[in-house]
Design an enzyme around this catalytic site. Structure first.
Site, PDB file in Angstrom:
ATOM      1  CE  LYS A  67      -6.755  -1.223   5.127  1.00  0.00           C
ATOM      2  NZ  LYS A  67      -5.865  -0.421   4.273  1.00  0.00           N
ATOM      3  CG  HIS A 123      -3.932   7.662  -0.446  1.00  0.00           C
ATOM      4  ND1 HIS A 123      -5.050   6.932  -0.167  1.00  0.00           N
ATOM      5  CD2 HIS A 123      -3.065   7.373   0.531  1.00  0.00           C
ATOM      6  CE1 HIS A 123      -4.869   6.245   0.934  1.00  0.00           C
ATOM      7  NE2 HIS A 123      -3.662   6.505   1.380  1.00  0.00           N
ATOM      8  CG  ASP A 133       0.301 -16.038  12.249  1.00  0.00           C
ATOM      9  OD1 ASP A 133      -0.459 -15.415  11.486  1.00  0.00           O
ATOM     10  OD2 ASP A 133       0.020 -17.157  12.715  1.00  0.00           O
ATOM     11  CD  GLU A 144      -3.039   1.102   2.181  1.00  0.00           C
ATOM     12  OE1 GLU A 144      -3.469  -0.026   2.500  1.00  0.00           O
ATOM     13  OE2 GLU A 144      -3.524   2.162   2.615  1.00  0.00           O
TER      14      GLU A 144
HETATM   15  C1  MEV Z   1      -6.347   3.470   4.567  1.00  0.00           C
HETATM   16  O1  MEV Z   1      -5.582   2.320   4.251  1.00  0.00           O
HETATM   17  C2  MEV Z   1      -6.384   3.694   6.073  1.00  0.00           C
HETATM   18  C3  MEV Z   1      -7.308   4.822   6.542  1.00  0.00           C
HETATM   19  O2  MEV Z   1      -8.616   4.619   6.024  1.00  0.00           O
HETATM   20  C4  MEV Z   1      -7.302   4.795   8.037  1.00  0.00           C
HETATM   21  C5  MEV Z   1      -8.318   5.718   8.695  1.00  0.00           C
HETATM   22  O3  MEV Z   1      -9.338   6.038   8.083  1.00  0.00           O
HETATM   23  O4  MEV Z   1      -8.072   6.067   9.874  1.00  0.00           O
HETATM   24  C6  MEV Z   1      -6.863   6.157   6.012  1.00  0.00           C
END
Ligand code: MEV
Length: 423
Positions: free
Chosen positions: A260, A374, A276, A82
């Protein structure tokens, strides 16, 4: 010894970055070659690691710089597909250095394995019979791993729970095993299996499952950091970040995405070190839901001075011995680059990366939005896919970003326009 503090590390060529890392971690020429080489993991090694191997799936390996943890500098290998993850971690680590960087702690490396006993008529009495036999159970378990005992680890304690299920009450024994520098899955599973006959005798029931729990809540890593409000762009940004946190803390839909982002950083280090990723993921999310409501793995508050204080705490079942960490040539090097001396130190470093990653995401989301950061990397990929030549790439990317139109068709059009202009 070099520090991990860099500005513009990303502007170096890949060769220059390799040399910087090699110097930081005193890598040999051969080790340096190993990280640079596609196919550092041989097909033979892959064939020994998994079944039905047919090839290798390489993932980019980068390093996060600027991390200062408990006063020690770290360059942190991260394996991820990513974009923006490593840049965000490095940028946040840089602004965290002002107040001394990250501070960490841990609960030790106590892993839990569960033994499930069913068809027990007197569940509460059975529970006490198991507890009365703790010494005997510990002896049987520890006979399975004399080396672990030699290094001070082994089964230390047990807990017994009566669990209400759709099929009635079950007696569930948790053995608590200090696995030291091993992740410990094989060790605790072997111990749990060895204890099953005695548990059946003591409960008068039938033992089915004997397996570790990934909710490793006796094996927590913690990290905290305080960031000067000016480093973040002022108190309004601190307030915006705290508001983003409050949203995530209260709402599972947002908490899932918040976490995430944390796992973007955590998984990348876990993977780079051959640990792992699934064990860490399941442990993290189960821990985030431990109160019955899924919530955040981090907390963010304002200090008396108006600065931002962040904390993270999560299960961290990672090891330095055994498994892919000791077999995969790149994982071995990742551990060397990290310079960690123990599995708990590795766990703490990983927790810091998760905290930095979360800060980066929240800072971007609460201010300019996530897309601008991004888009520059995405723009690079789009320009390459559109066949834009190297000498035109920057101009094409800049124009696509300023138009908020980062697309292959637009890249081709801009390329055509620029070529026309040149004529
Ligand atoms: C993207 O990989 C992760 C985010 O969505 C985390 C978040 O929203 O805090 C940018």
């Amino acid at each position: 010894m070099k520090t991990s503090k860099y500005s513009g590390f990303y502007k170096l060529s890949i060769r220059e970055r390799q040399s910087e890392v090699a110097e930081f971690a005193t890598l040999t020429e051969e080790e340096k070659e190993t990280i640079c080489r596609n196919g550092a993991l041989s097909l033979d090694a892959a064939d020994r690691m998994i079944e039905n191997a047919v090839g290798i799936m390489p993932v980019p390996l980068g390093v996060a710089v600027n991390f200062c943890i408990n006063g020690k500098d770290y360059v942190i290998p991260m394996a991820t597909e990513e974009p923006s993850v490593i840049a965000a971690a490095s940028n946040m680590a840089r602004i965290c250095r002002g107040n001394g960087g990250f501070q960490t702690s841990n609960t030790g490396a106590m892993m839990i394995a569960q033994i499930q006993a069913v068809n027990v008529s007197d569940v509460h009495a059975a529970r006490l019979r198991i507890l009365e036999n703790k010494k005997r159970l510990i002896e049987i378990a520890n006979a399975k791993d004399p080396f672990l005992i030699q290094v001070g680890g082994g089964m230390k304690d047990l807990e017994v729970r009566v669990v209400e299920t759709a099929l009635g009450k079950m007696v569930v024994t948790h053995i608590l095993v200090d696995t030291k520098d091993a992740m410990g899955a094989n060790t605790v599973n072997t111990m749990a299996e060895a204890l099953a006959p005695l548990i059946e005798e003591l409960t008068g029931g039938k033992v089915y499952l004997r397996i570790l729990s990934n909710l490793a809540d006796q094996r927590l890593a913690r990290a905290r950091v305080e960031i000067d409000k000016e480093e973040l762009g002022g108190e309004a940004v601190v307030d915006a970040i705290i508001s983003a946190y409050a949203f995530a803390e209260a709402d599972p839909y947002r908490a899932a995405t918040h976490n995430k982002g944390i796992m973007n950083g955590i998984d990348a280090v876990v993977l780079a070190t051959g640990n792992d990723t699934r064990a860490i993921e399941s442990g993290a999310h189960a821990y985030a839901a431990r109160t019955g409501q899924y919530t955040t793995l981090t907390t963010w508050e304002k200090t008396k001075n108006g600065n931002l204080a962040g904390c993270i705490e999560l299960p961290m079942a990672v090891g330095l011995v055994g498994g892919a960490t000791k077999v995969h040539p790149v994982a071995k090097l990742a551990v060397k680059i990290l310079g960690v001396q123990s599995a708990v130190e590795l766990g703490e470093v990983i927790a810091c990366v998760g905290l930095a990653q979360n800060l980066g995401a929240m800072k971007a989301l609460a201010t300019e939005g996530i897309q601008r950061g991004h888009m520059s990397l995405h723009g690079k990929n789009v320009a390459a896919m559109a066949g834009v030549p190297q000498d035109m790439a920057d101009a094409v990317i800049q124009q696509m970003i300023s138009e908020k139109a980062v697309r292959i068709d637009r890249a081709k059009e801009i390329m055509k326009e620029l070529t026309e202009k040149k004529k």
